[in-house]
Design an enzyme around this catalytic site. Structure first.
Site, PDB file in Angstrom:
ATOM      1  N   CYS A   1       0.804  -1.227   0.000  1.00 26.41           N
ATOM      2  CA  CYS A   1       0.000   0.000   0.000  1.00 26.41           C
ATOM      3  C   CYS A   1       0.837   1.277   0.000  1.00 26.41           C
ATOM      4  O   CYS A   1       0.280   2.376   0.028  1.00 26.41           O
ATOM      5  CB  CYS A   1      -0.975  -0.042   1.165  1.00 26.41           C
ATOM      6  SG  CYS A   1      -2.035  -1.506   1.047  1.00 26.41           S
TER       7      CYS A   1
ATOM      8  N   HIS B   1      -2.703   7.951   6.540  1.00 27.23           N
ATOM      9  CA  HIS B   1      -2.937   6.645   5.912  1.00 27.23           C
ATOM     10  C   HIS B   1      -4.317   6.167   6.370  1.00 27.23           C
ATOM     11  O   HIS B   1      -5.119   5.764   5.555  1.00 27.23           O
ATOM     12  CB  HIS B   1      -1.820   5.683   6.290  1.00 27.23           C
ATOM     13  CG  HIS B   1      -1.912   4.369   5.586  1.00 27.23           C
ATOM     14  ND1 HIS B   1      -1.999   4.273   4.218  1.00 27.23           N
ATOM     15  CD2 HIS B   1      -1.983   3.093   6.048  1.00 27.23           C
ATOM     16  CE1 HIS B   1      -2.098   3.000   3.874  1.00 27.23           C
ATOM     17  NE2 HIS B   1      -2.103   2.267   4.968  1.00 27.23           N
TER      18      HIS B   1
ATOM     19  N   HIS C   1      -9.959   2.086   0.740  1.00 27.14           N
ATOM     20  CA  HIS C   1      -8.503   1.930   0.701  1.00 27.14           C
ATOM     21  C   HIS C   1      -8.148   1.400  -0.685  1.00 27.14           C
ATOM     22  O   HIS C   1      -8.428   0.240  -0.994  1.00 27.14           O
ATOM     23  CB  HIS C   1      -8.058   0.969   1.799  1.00 27.14           C
ATOM     24  CG  HIS C   1      -6.563   0.877   1.936  1.00 27.14           C
ATOM     25  ND1 HIS C   1      -5.681   1.583   1.131  1.00 27.14           N
ATOM     26  CD2 HIS C   1      -5.783   0.173   2.797  1.00 27.14           C
ATOM     27  CE1 HIS C   1      -4.439   1.292   1.487  1.00 27.14           C
ATOM     28  NE2 HIS C   1      -4.470   0.458   2.493  1.00 27.14           N
TER      29      HIS C   1
END
Lengths: 390, 264
Positions: free
Chosen positions: A156, A285, A319
């Site tokens: 990620c 994040h 996400h």
């Protein structure tokens, strides 16, 4: 950052993205992707099923590259790259594209259609769809560039780290400009994979909420044309610094104290020649897992105390995994350009155990410099600092 | 762009380590390919060692050897280049996803990420330094080299580069054949130090043919495993010879690597 383009569940292109951010309109909905039967939400981009890549790009056809193609076509991005190509030469423009799963959804379908001997169907394209490089090679071909090109795949943190590579290549005059970004698209591997780790939320993800229970997976493609600041227009957005680190802790859980995250943020500030007080907003994040948000909060509290407004936009976009770095860099650029902090509408009760100054309601606020965080499996961390050109 | 080579790690058929492999690469000993046995990484704690895949074992072995060879601390920024990640892990997940239950193993899932070897290396060594994992299909070695050299030069320090690829299980082997496991790691430094063994100069060289390996067996390895595109560079280093090596950084496009040995 002389041109950028973004396609996510918020919409196609910058105008649609900006409108959704300002209206705090989440792109998340209950999962109806393909044959998936999980109780979770997704941030899907509609219409990709009927946008096959054809002709000379047929070999690259997969959901991931269809999504990338759409981003290249939005916001005059491909035309801006063509102009840069005429200015610098095709060999002077690099492609640094991130992805975590590339076109693996094609493989998921192919594995259901193996023959009696177990062989994949004829016509399965490993290189153009399955392989991680497919995103970089497709973008390179589509934009007719011949400079250095590779895919960065660090879970990620992938597309955030692509900025680091591109900035180094430009600093050393390996390139005059770079196409930075990438794509990650919905697939069974990540939906069932994160579910197996008990990291997916049942409803829309709720970053920094006391009752947060996991992520909502989204898909997105985003690209930035990065040039030397002196060659770009004077009123744009500048990449001021990038910081990278590793957790050295666990493959799928963050360091509980957020030490790796802290180190990446400190490195980004140091690269930008800035102090924590110079940052006006942090796009976290903030994936909405119990431990992930807590670890990042420790790092934020250590660096910024409770002074700096911060929020996660994962409740809006989901996400987007490997694409999250470029998605949130572009969201940060829009916030700088238009002077606002985005809302976090799915966060109902901010967790009182967390110490950072989490903003749930969006607000108009002139911003000069913004930090964007991306952390991934394998303990891979990357922070970007963006600012208005002064 | 100029960097200095300070350490090498090597695993491949008939090349169980750099010391053994360099003899056949230099033409001093015949190339005798025998199957590479991948050791369980001693650096890892028991739990992680059990979970380590073939690509993790290979990457950790070459990294440990290169760092040791350079006399460097393990806390180096690192670049991990692989042309396809861990095919066995990915195929196992795809198999399960094709069954009605779709019960993906959580360990397999976290092992499937392209940066798994880099993550395990960081955990094994306690290094919090930056780590990049990249892929450029058949051009992954040149891409990794370019990325590592730019990292070293921008930071003015040392960088660890690892390039490795392992064979695929049958279902993927049919669409992507990797002939054998092969990995090479290098410690590169922006500064010349007493540990520097060779100077490397990188430049783009337009279109053309990559340098091949002279020995036919080694050439088969070079063509059969993308990480083994490093073999001509390794051969020049092994022989201590001044050379100009061409590797593809994209289809048909070359990166020139000038090699100049340095006196010990």
């Amino acid at each position: 950052m002389s041109r950028y383009s973004l396609v996510s569940s918020l919409g196609s292109g910058l105008a649609a993205t900006l409108a959704a951010l300002r209206a705090a309109r989440s792109g998340l909905r209950p999962c109806d992707f393909e044959t998936v039967t999980l109780e979770t939400c997704i941030g899907a981009v509609d219409g990709l099923e009927c946008q096959a890549l054809a002709g000379e790009f047929a070999d690259y056809d997969c959901r991931n590259n269809r999504l990338a193609r759409r981003a290249l076509d939005e916001d005059g991005f491909a035309a801006a790259v063509a102009a840069a190509r005429a200015r610098y030469g095709a060999h002077r423009i690099g492609v640094f594209a991130g992805t975590s799963t590339a076109g693996i959804h094609e493989s998921e379908i192919a594995f259901r259609h193996r023959d009696a001997g177990g062989a994949l169907p004829a016509g399965f394209r490993y290189r153009g769809a399955h392989n991680t490089y497919s995103i970089a090679e497709f973008v390179r071909q589509a934009l007719q560039l011949t400079g250095p090109a590779f895919a960065i795949s660090a879970a990620c943190a992938s597309t955030a780290k692509a900025f680091a590579a591109a900035a180094r290549m430009i600093a050393l005059d390996v390139c005059d400009a770079a196409v930075v970004g990438g794509a990650d698209s919905l697939c069974l591997t990540t939906l069932y994979g994160f579910h197996s780790l008990q990291l997916t939320a049942a409803g829309a993800c709720r970053p920094y909420d006391a009752a947060r229970d996991g992520i909502s997976i989204g898909e997105a493609a985003g690209f930035v044309l990065l040039e030397r600041a002196m060659n770009a227009r004077g009123d744009g957005i500048v990449l001021l610094g990038v910081g990278e680190s590793s957790d050295a802790h666990h493959m799928s859980a963050p360091h509980p104290e957020g030490l790796g995250a802290l180190q990446a943020m400190q490195a980004a500030l140091s690269a930008a020649g800035l102090e924590p007080g110079d940052i006006d907003y942090v796009n976290l994040h903030g994936t909405a897992t119990k431990v992930g948000d807590a670890a990042e909060d420790r790092a934020i509290a250590t660096l910024y105390g409770a002074a700096t407004p911060c929020s996660s936009t994962k409740g809006l976009t989901g996400h987007t995994l490997g694409a999250a770095g470029v998605v949130e860099a572009i969201i940060a650029a829009l916030c700088l350009e238009h002077g606002f902090i985005p809302a976090s509408p799915t966060t109902r009760t901010p967790d009182p155990a967390l110490q950072s100054r989490y903003v749930t309601a969006g607000a108009a606020l002139p911003l000069r410099r913004v930090m964007s965080n991306s952390f991934g499996f394998g303990g891979s961390n990357c922070s970007l600092v963006l600012g208005l050109a002064s | 762009m100029r960097v200095y080579l300070e350490g090498v790690g090597l695993r491949g058929p008939g090349m169980p380590d750099w010391a053994t492999g360099r003899a056949s690469l230099a033409g001093v000993a015949p190339f005798a390919p025998s199957e590479l046995r991948l050791e369980a990484p001693e650096l890892l704690a028991a739990a992680e060692r059990r979970r380590a895949t073939a690509s993790v074992k290979l990457a950790l072995a070459i990294c440990a050897e290169a760092v040791h060879d350079a006399g460097a601390a393990a806390e180096l920024p690192s670049v991990f280049a692989s042309s396809g990640g861990d095919g066995a892990t990915i195929a196992a997940i795809l198999e399960v996803l094709a069954t009605p239950g779709r019960e993906v193993s959580p360990t397999r899932f976290h092992n499937s990420v392209h940066n798994a070897p880099s993550g395990y290396w960081s955990i094994a060594t306690g290094s919090r330094a930056a780590a990049t994992s990249l892929c450029a299909y058949d051009f992954s070695f040149a891409a990794g080299l370019l990325e590592a050299v730019t990292q070293a030069l921008v930071a003015g320090g040392r960088v660890l580069l690892a390039a490795y690829d392992t064979p695929n299980p049958p279902v993927l082997d049919a669409v992507r054949h990797i002939v054998c496991a092969f990995g090479a790691a290098f410690v590169l430094s922006a500064q010349r130090t007493p540990a520097s063994r060779a100077e490397l100069r990188l430049a783009f060289a337009g279109e053309g043919q990559a340098t091949s390996a002279q020995e036919p067996g080694l050439e088969a390895v070079r063509l059969g495993n993308p990480a083994a595109r490093a073999l001509p560079l390794l051969a020049a280093l092994a022989a201590g010879r001044r050379d100009e090596i061409y590797v593809e950084h994209a289809a048909g496009r070359l990166l020139a690597v000038g090699v100049a040995p340095l006196p010990a």
